[in-house]
Design a protein around this motif. Structure first.
Motif, PDB file in Angstrom:
ATOM      1  N   MET A 160     -23.407  15.569   2.691  1.00 60.72           N
ATOM      2  CA  MET A 160     -23.018  16.525   1.648  1.00 60.72           C
ATOM      3  C   MET A 160     -22.316  17.735   2.275  1.00 60.72           C
ATOM      4  N   PHE A 161     -21.284  18.229   1.579  1.00 58.73           N
ATOM      5  CA  PHE A 161     -20.558  19.397   2.023  1.00 58.73           C
ATOM      6  C   PHE A 161     -21.467  20.620   1.948  1.00 58.73           C
ATOM      7  N   LYS A 162     -21.735  21.227   3.105  1.00 56.09           N
ATOM      8  CA  LYS A 162     -22.674  22.348   3.148  1.00 56.09           C
ATOM      9  C   LYS A 162     -21.925  23.672   3.034  1.00 56.09           C
ATOM     10  N   PRO A 163     -22.262  24.479   2.017  1.00 58.64           N
ATOM     11  CA  PRO A 163     -21.571  25.761   1.861  1.00 58.64           C
ATOM     12  C   PRO A 163     -21.984  26.762   2.926  1.00 58.64           C
ATOM     13  N   GLN A 164     -21.056  27.652   3.244  1.00 59.28           N
ATOM     14  CA  GLN A 164     -21.364  28.774   4.127  1.00 59.28           C
ATOM     15  C   GLN A 164     -21.431  30.034   3.269  1.00 59.28           C
ATOM     16  N   GLU A 165     -22.192  30.983   3.727  1.00 59.59           N
ATOM     17  CA  GLU A 165     -22.311  32.222   2.961  1.00 59.59           C
ATOM     18  C   GLU A 165     -21.032  33.039   3.134  1.00 59.59           C
ATOM     19  N   LEU A 166     -20.429  33.413   2.019  1.00 58.41           N
ATOM     20  CA  LEU A 166     -19.240  34.231   2.065  1.00 58.41           C
ATOM     21  C   LEU A 166     -19.631  35.696   2.239  1.00 58.41           C
ATOM     22  N   ASN A 167     -18.813  36.407   2.977  1.00 60.54           N
ATOM     23  CA  ASN A 167     -19.079  37.821   3.226  1.00 60.54           C
ATOM     24  C   ASN A 167     -18.454  38.658   2.109  1.00 60.54           C
ATOM     25  N   LYS A 168     -19.273  39.049   1.153  1.00 60.47           N
ATOM     26  CA  LYS A 168     -18.775  39.776  -0.011  1.00 60.47           C
ATOM     27  C   LYS A 168     -18.478  41.241   0.292  1.00 60.47           C
ATOM     28  N   LYS A 169     -18.860  41.702   1.479  1.00 63.93           N
ATOM     29  CA  LYS A 169     -18.561  43.076   1.880  1.00 63.93           C
ATOM     30  C   LYS A 169     -17.286  43.142   2.720  1.00 63.93           C
ATOM     31  N   SER A 170     -16.767  41.979   3.085  1.00 57.61           N
ATOM     32  CA  SER A 170     -15.569  41.920   3.924  1.00 57.61           C
ATOM     33  C   SER A 170     -14.322  42.276   3.122  1.00 57.61           C
ATOM     34  N   PRO A 171     -13.323  42.913   3.769  1.00 57.77           N
ATOM     35  CA  PRO A 171     -12.045  43.173   3.083  1.00 57.77           C
ATOM     36  C   PRO A 171     -11.232  41.890   2.862  1.00 57.77           C
ATOM     37  N   VAL A 172     -11.649  40.810   3.535  1.00 57.43           N
ATOM     38  CA  VAL A 172     -10.962  39.526   3.347  1.00 57.43           C
ATOM     39  C   VAL A 172     -11.355  38.963   1.983  1.00 57.43           C
ATOM     40  N   PRO A 173     -10.390  38.672   1.114  1.00 56.77           N
ATOM     41  CA  PRO A 173     -10.709  38.175  -0.231  1.00 56.77           C
ATOM     42  C   PRO A 173     -11.582  36.916  -0.186  1.00 56.77           C
ATOM     43  N   LEU A 174     -12.453  36.784  -1.177  1.00 56.66           N
ATOM     44  CA  LEU A 174     -13.367  35.640  -1.221  1.00 56.66           C
ATOM     45  C   LEU A 174     -12.615  34.321  -1.339  1.00 56.66           C
ATOM     46  N   TYR A 175     -11.509  34.320  -2.110  1.00 54.85           N
ATOM     47  CA  TYR A 175     -10.759  33.075  -2.257  1.00 54.85           C
ATOM     48  C   TYR A 175     -10.199  32.625  -0.917  1.00 54.85           C
ATOM     49  N   ILE A 187     -12.692  27.831   4.835  1.00 52.32           N
ATOM     50  CA  ILE A 187     -13.821  26.904   4.972  1.00 52.32           C
ATOM     51  C   ILE A 187     -13.376  25.482   4.655  1.00 52.32           C
ATOM     52  N   ILE A 188     -12.574  25.339   3.596  1.00 54.78           N
ATOM     53  CA  ILE A 188     -12.100  24.009   3.201  1.00 54.78           C
ATOM     54  C   ILE A 188     -11.136  23.453   4.252  1.00 54.78           C
ATOM     55  N   VAL A 189     -10.219  24.309   4.756  1.00 56.16           N
ATOM     56  CA  VAL A 189      -9.277  23.876   5.789  1.00 56.16           C
ATOM     57  C   VAL A 189     -10.024  23.422   7.041  1.00 56.16           C
ATOM     58  N   THR A 190     -11.042  24.196   7.435  1.00 56.73           N
ATOM     59  CA  THR A 190     -11.840  23.834   8.611  1.00 56.73           C
ATOM     60  C   THR A 190     -12.542  22.502   8.400  1.00 56.73           C
ATOM     61  N   ALA A 191     -13.050  22.276   7.189  1.00 54.12           N
ATOM     62  CA  ALA A 191     -13.721  21.006   6.879  1.00 54.12           C
ATOM     63  C   ALA A 191     -12.746  19.841   6.979  1.00 54.12           C
ATOM     64  N   ILE A 192     -11.492  20.067   6.567  1.00 54.75           N
ATOM     65  CA  ILE A 192     -10.474  19.013   6.674  1.00 54.75           C
ATOM     66  C   ILE A 192     -10.109  18.790   8.138  1.00 54.75           C
ATOM     67  N   LYS A 193      -9.924  19.892   8.858  1.00 54.52           N
ATOM     68  CA  LYS A 193      -9.570  19.806  10.279  1.00 54.52           C
ATOM     69  C   LYS A 193     -10.642  19.054  11.061  1.00 54.52           C
ATOM     70  N   ASN A 194     -11.906  19.326  10.740  1.00 49.14           N
ATOM     71  CA  ASN A 194     -13.021  18.677  11.440  1.00 49.14           C
ATOM     72  C   ASN A 194     -13.342  17.284  10.891  1.00 49.14           C
ATOM     73  N   LYS A 195     -12.463  16.831   9.966  1.00 49.97           N
ATOM     74  CA  LYS A 195     -12.541  15.484   9.392  1.00 49.97           C
ATOM     75  C   LYS A 195     -13.817  15.254   8.584  1.00 49.97           C
ATOM     76  N   TYR A 196     -14.376  16.365   8.035  1.00 48.48           N
ATOM     77  CA  TYR A 196     -15.447  16.164   7.064  1.00 48.48           C
ATOM     78  C   TYR A 196     -14.825  15.591   5.793  1.00 48.48           C
ATOM     79  N   PHE A 197     -13.667  16.161   5.404  1.00 43.79           N
ATOM     80  CA  PHE A 197     -12.890  15.608   4.303  1.00 43.79           C
ATOM     81  C   PHE A 197     -11.706  14.862   4.907  1.00 43.79           C
ATOM     82  N   LEU A 198     -11.525  13.618   4.491  1.00 45.68           N
ATOM     83  CA  LEU A 198     -10.408  12.807   4.968  1.00 45.68           C
ATOM     84  C   LEU A 198      -9.357  12.687   3.881  1.00 45.68           C
TER      85      LEU A 198
END
Length: 257
Positions: free
Chosen positions: A1-16, A22-33
Motif C-alpha cells: 500500500m502507498f504509505k503517506p508522508q506527513e506534509l509540513n503545513k508550516k513550510s512555505p512550500v505549497p502543500l500541492y 512525494i508522487i514523483v519520488t514514488a514513481i522514480k523508486n518504482k513504487y508506481f509503474l
C-alpha cells in the motif's frame, strides 16, 4: 500500500507541491509503474489530510508535466514522461532547445563523411545530382538538470538525425567536433545563418537499422521530421531527417491568427 508522508503545513512550500514531489519520488523508486492507477482524489485527501482542491492541483500539474494521465470515469494513471520538443516552433539548435527546457543534451556522432548527392538529396538542396555533400548522422540524448526529476531511463536516445549540406558551400564543416558543437552553432560561427526552414512531419513505423540505434523495436511508431533550411539568399544549406520515438517525445505546434 502507498504509505503517506506527513506534509509540513508550516513550510512555505505549497502543500500541492509537497504532494507532487512525494508522487514523483514514488514513481522514480518504482513504487508506481507505468500504467498503475493512483489512489483517488478522496483517498489522497484523506491519506495526507489535505483538501481535495489541493490534491487536484498536484495531480493536474503532474498530468501537465507528463507523469500522469487521466481517463474520465476510470482514474489517474502513471505514464512515461516525454521530452517536449519545440523543433516545430523555432529555428534553433538541439542543444539550445534542451537547455531552455531544463535538460542536459548529449550527442554521439554515428557518421560524418563526404558522398555524392542522389536524386532526392540533390532536389532538396537544389544542386546537381552527383555533387558532393557532407553527411552528418547523430544520435541525441537528454537528461534532467534536477536529479529528483529523473524518473525515466535517460540512457536511451531521444532521436536520431541525419543532415546533408553542400560541400562547396562549407567544406570546413568536416573539421568540427559535432559531439561538442551543434550544426546551427557552427554555421552561425561561419556567417551561414539559417533564416527559413520548411519542415514536414510524418508518422511512420521505424526500420530495423534506426530501431537498433534508438533501442526500440522494428516497426515501432516514430515521428519523422524532414527539414530544409535556407540561407538569407534562398540557398538551401541543409536537408535533414530526424526520427523521434513516439514513446519518448511530444511536440508543440503553435498557430496564431
Amino acid at each position: 500500500m502507498f504509505k503517506p508522508q506527513e506534509l509540513n503545513k508550516k513550510s512555505p512550500v505549497p502543500l500541492y507541491y509537497q504532494l507532487q514531489q512525494i508522487i514523483v519520488t514514488a514513481i522514480k523508486n518504482k513504487y508506481f509503474l507505468e500504467g498503475d492507477i493512483l489512489p483517488t482524489e478522496i483517498e489522497l485527501s484523506e491519506m495526507f489530510k489535505i483538501s481535495r482542491p489541493t490534491v487536484r492541483q498536484a495531480l493536474k500539474n503532474l498530468v501537465e508535466k507528463g507523469y500522469l494521465y487521466r481517463i474520465k470515469g476510470k482514474g489517474t494513471f502513471v505514464t512515461k514522461p516525454k521530452v517536449t520538443q519545440e523543433y516545430t516552433r523555432f529555428i534553433e539548435s538541439y542543444n539550445s532547445s534542451m537547455l531552455k527546457n531544463g535538460l542536459i543534451p548529449k550527442t554521439i556522432v554515428l557518421d560524418k563523411k563526404v558522398l555524392k548527392a542522389d536524386n532526392i538529396i540533390s532536389k532538396k538542396l537544389q544542386i546537381k545530382e552527383g555533387e558532393e555533400v557532407i553527411k552528418l548522422k547523430r544520435v541525441r540524448y537528454a537528461n534532467h538538470l534536477k536529479e529528483e526529476e529523473v524518473i525515466f531511463d535517460t540512457n536511451k536516445p531521444i532521436l536520431v538525425t541525419t543532415v546533408y549540406t553542400p560541400k562547396k558551400i562549407f567544406p570546413e564543416l568536416l573539421n568540427y567536433d559535432f559531439e561538442v558543437f551543434s550544426f546551427y552553432e557552427v554555421l552561425e560561427k561561419n556567417n551561414l545563418k539559417v533564416k527559413k526552414v520548411i519542415r514536414e512531419l510524418e508518422a511512420k513505423n521505424i526500420d530495423k537499422e534506426n530501431a537498433e540505434i534508438l533501442e526500440i523495436n522494428e516497426n515501432d511508431a516514430v515521428t519523422v521530421i524532414s527539414s530544409i533550411g535556407y540561407l538569407e539568399d534562398g540557398q538551401p544549406i541543409e536537408f535533414s531527417t530526424s526520427i523521434y520515438p513516439g514513446e519518448r517525445n511530444k511536440f508543440i505546434i503553435e498557430i496564431s491568427k
